[in-house]
Design an enzyme around this catalytic site. Structure first.
Site, PDB file in Angstrom:
ATOM      1  N   ASP A 325       0.780  -1.155  -0.151  1.00  9.91           N
ATOM      2  CA  ASP A 325       0.075  -0.049   0.058  1.00  9.91           C
ATOM      3  C   ASP A 325       0.668   1.150  -0.081  1.00  9.91           C
ATOM      4  O   ASP A 325       2.044   1.197   0.738  1.00  9.91           O
ATOM      5  CB  ASP A 325      -1.081   0.003   1.430  1.00  9.91           C
ATOM      6  CG  ASP A 325      -1.588   1.365   1.358  1.00  9.91           C
ATOM      7  OD1 ASP A 325      -2.578   1.553   0.779  1.00  9.91           O
ATOM      8  OD2 ASP A 325      -1.114   2.097   2.410  1.00  9.91           O
ATOM      9  N   GLU A 379       1.016  -0.453  -5.314  1.00  2.88           N
ATOM     10  CA  GLU A 379       0.018   0.427  -5.613  1.00  2.88           C
ATOM     11  C   GLU A 379       0.964   1.681  -5.579  1.00  2.88           C
ATOM     12  O   GLU A 379       1.050   2.379  -4.659  1.00  2.88           O
ATOM     13  CB  GLU A 379      -0.801   0.414  -4.380  1.00  2.88           C
ATOM     14  CG  GLU A 379      -2.306   1.529  -4.673  1.00  2.88           C
ATOM     15  CD  GLU A 379      -2.431   2.165  -3.328  1.00  2.88           C
ATOM     16  OE1 GLU A 379      -3.716   2.256  -3.089  1.00  2.88           O
ATOM     17  OE2 GLU A 379      -1.650   2.447  -2.250  1.00  2.88           O
TER      18      GLU A 379
END
Length: 660
Positions: A325, A379
């Site tokens: 993330d 990401e």
């Protein structure tokens, strides 16, 4: 010798020196860590040294706190009081240690640390704690001894790696229909079978690392080695992963190494009284938007902590990989805030945290040394070259990059354009725009697009009609449009996806409304932090047709090995809004025109016979059934290897045909 990353993209040649320097920094740091070992992964074992460990005759606890002047073990065993018998002793290099008799601690006993430094002190949770629980009444978090008499033993082998991940993104806590937090066991019993039935081959679990604020969606982590106790025990997580493996589904973890929670008593912030033990000093150690702490990726101790964390989840819980993330926030000193990355110079202008680039490459090295067929997904919204390129080529080594432009494009299109204005040429370009050397995961929407203040795609399409007009006995033009476009958006997204596809839990069947976790602003309500499975299970509601379509879509893509070929456009008819492309012998046909059907649409196509595999207008998917699936279409000869095909293409319909 020029790195392959630069060879593949000539526009990178002006930055060749910077790319080579970053590559050397990765290799140099790897050598620093492996001077006593053969592999980097063999040197990343902080969780085996630090934290609480049971030996044959005693308990051993170690902690790293270089600024501490004293550390005490507090717990039920000493009435939570500072006592000299429970003082840790210095063990060199900023480390502290205590050894306790075997009968002092027992399974599920609570404890904390009292850390003292010059000018202050504070209670802390251990940096490598594996189990953290919150008192129901005081709301105080404590470490918990976790040494079950019968630890869960994995029974099933990991399934083989899926080169084309079909990912079901899921949050354990909101997986129940009840207004409360769901558990690992409930997910294993009631949600996992749904995922398997649909045909997804990978589950991405969110919010696994312990986080004090439920409303953070798991992105404000306090305890990096602890399984979130909200959802159950470590044994129950192991049972869930083991069950998924037994059903042929791999499980990856949404891992958060981009920042840490600001909390001091629960987290790592000012653990030993200093601001910069784990984090960058000064302003760089604080994220301006997230109110969180930013790791110092240049520190050996921090690198060891994070690299060991990757290894820990793979080895201890048998996760099959990670989705990292917040990569963009890590890569840039300004965290990429309010920046549009429109030219290559923005990746090489000195705004980049090259320590973070080194860490991400080393993390991928460790992950693939521990588990060669693991998958890692980045990401990154900035599009920095090399993120999903091999380390040897000058990249960071991720297997895949999230194609984050796709969901942004769908939301922008739905917000700003009338159906009649959809430009299929632009649509095809946006959905296929990627770096040739990188593997990507495409998706129409993830959890991001449904957070409070926004809407799921289906809710955006049908709005308030979702409350009144979803009965199979009703007819509503708004719902008809929403059902048709929801299927088409998903089909064209997976049809153009390069290497994999992702869907967030419940969105496959058009889950209404938004996601909003309990917080002060909503009266601590769970109303929007749950999944209303009864809607899709009710045969009198139209949601079930979207679910059936999702299953058929995944099966069609899998059975026909669509990802083995790249999309090749045949027709981009912007005037009539018809898009046609092939992937090997599979043809995707879309008519986005909201009103006009084309009974005899002629276009050049590969020679052969074409038969139907799937169409969104099928009555099984709540369509009008305008296509006769028994019809075979033959191309008319035009030239060697090429012919002309004529199809009936109804309005607002997508279909798949196969050539033989």
């Amino acid at each position: 010798m020029m790195l392959k990353l630069v060879e593949q993209d000539k526009l990178l040649q002006p930055y060749e020196g910077i790319i080579e320097r970053r590559h050397r920094q990765v290799l140099d740091m790897e050598r620093e860590f492996t001077y006593r070992t053969t592999r980097l992964a063999d040197s990343c074992n902080s969780y085996l040294y630090y934290g609480l460990h049971r030996t044959a005759n005693e308990w051993v606890f170690r902690e790293w706190a270089p600024n501490a002047t004293a550390i005490y073990f507090l717990g039920e065993f000493n009435d939570w009081r500072k006592h000299p018998d429970y003082a840790l002793t210095k063990a060199g290099s900023g480390n502290w240690e205590i050894r306790l008799p075997a009968d002092v601690l027992a399974h599920e006993m609570l404890y904390r640390l009292l850390v003292e430094w010059d000018g202050g002190s504070g209670e802390r949770l251990p940096s490598h704690v594996r189990r953290v629980v919150q008192d129901e009444y005081t709301k105080v978090y404590s470490a918990q001894v976790w040494e079950p008499l019968h630890p869960y033993l994995m029974h099933n082998e990991r399934p083989p790696r899926a080169e084309n991940p079909l990912i079901y993104e899921a949050h354990i806590g909101m997986a129940t229909e009840h207004r409360r937090v769901a558990t690992f066991t409930e997910f294993r019993l009631f949600v996992l079978p749904r995922i398997v039935d649909l045909g997804y081959n990978t589950i991405q679990l969110m919010a696994i690392q312990e986080h004090p604020y439920y409303g953070s969606f798991g992105y404000q982590v306090a305890n990096f080695f602890a399984v979130s106790s909200r959802f159950g025990t470590p044994e129950e997580l192991r049972a869930l992963i083991d069950a998924a493996h037994g059903m042929g589904v791999r499980v990856i973890m949404d891992i958060v190494h981009s920042h840490a929670v600001n909390n001091e008593e629960e987290g790592l912030s000012r653990f030993d009284g200093t601001e910069d033990q784990y984090f960058y000093p000064g302003a760089r150690g604080h994220h301006p938007l997230w109110d969180s702490r930013c790791f110092d990726y240049g520190k050996h101790e921090v690198l060891n902590f994070l690299l060991s964390n990757c290894k820990y989840w793979l080895e201890e819980f048998h996760f099959d990989g990670f989705r990292f993330d917040g990569i963009t926030s890590m890569l840039y000193w300004d965290h990429g805030i309010e920046r549009s990355f429109t030219e290559y110079s923005m990746y090489y202008d000195g705004n980049e945290d090259e320590n973070a680039i080194t860490y991400l490459a080393l993390a991928n090295r460790v992950i693939h040394q521990v588990l060669p067929d693991a998958i890692s997904i980045a990401e990154d919204v900035s599009g920095m070259p090399g993120v999903a390129s091999p380390i040897e080529d000058g990249g960071m080594g991720f297997d895949y990059r999230m194609n984050m432009g796709t969901p942004d494009y769908w939301i922008k299109l739905l917000k700003e354009k009338r159906d009649e204005e959809w430009h299929v040429g632009d649509l095809f370009y946006e959905l296929t725009n990627k770096r040739d050397e990188e593997h990507t995961i495409s998706y129409a929407e993830s959890h991001d697009q449904a957070l409070v203040g926004d809407k799921t795609i289906f809710f955006r399409l049908v709005d308030k009609a979702v409350y009144t007009s979803m009965s199979v006995f009703d007819s509503n033009v708004i719902v008809d449009r929403g059902m048709a476009l929801h299927k088409m958006i998903r089909l064209v997204t997976i049809g153009t996806a390069a290497d994999g596809y992702l869907n967030f839990m419940g969105n496959e069947w058009g889950h209404p409304e938004w996601i909003d976790f309990p917080r002060e602003g909503n009266g601590w309500s769970y109303e929007h932090a749950r999944r209303l499975w009864s809607l899709v299970d009710d045969e009198n509601l139209r949601f079930r047709f979207l679910n059936v379509f999702d299953k058929a879509m995944l099966q069609a893509v899998t059975d026909n090995r669509v990802f083995d070929w790249r999309p090749e456009p045949l027709v981009r008819d912007n005037e009539r809004q018809v898009l046609i492309f092939t992937r090997g012998d599979v043809m995707f046909v879309f008519n986005f025109n909201p009103e006009k059907s084309f009974p005899d649409y002629k276009f050049d196509a590969p020679s052969g016979k074409f038969t139907y595999i799937l169409d969104t207008d099928d009555k099984a998917f709540d369509g009008a059934g305008r296509i006769n699936h028994g019809t075979e279409h033959f191309t008319r000869y035009v030239s060697p290897g090429r012919g002309q095909l004529s199809l009936y293409i109804p309005a607002r319909t997508g279909m798949i045909l196969r050539r033989s």
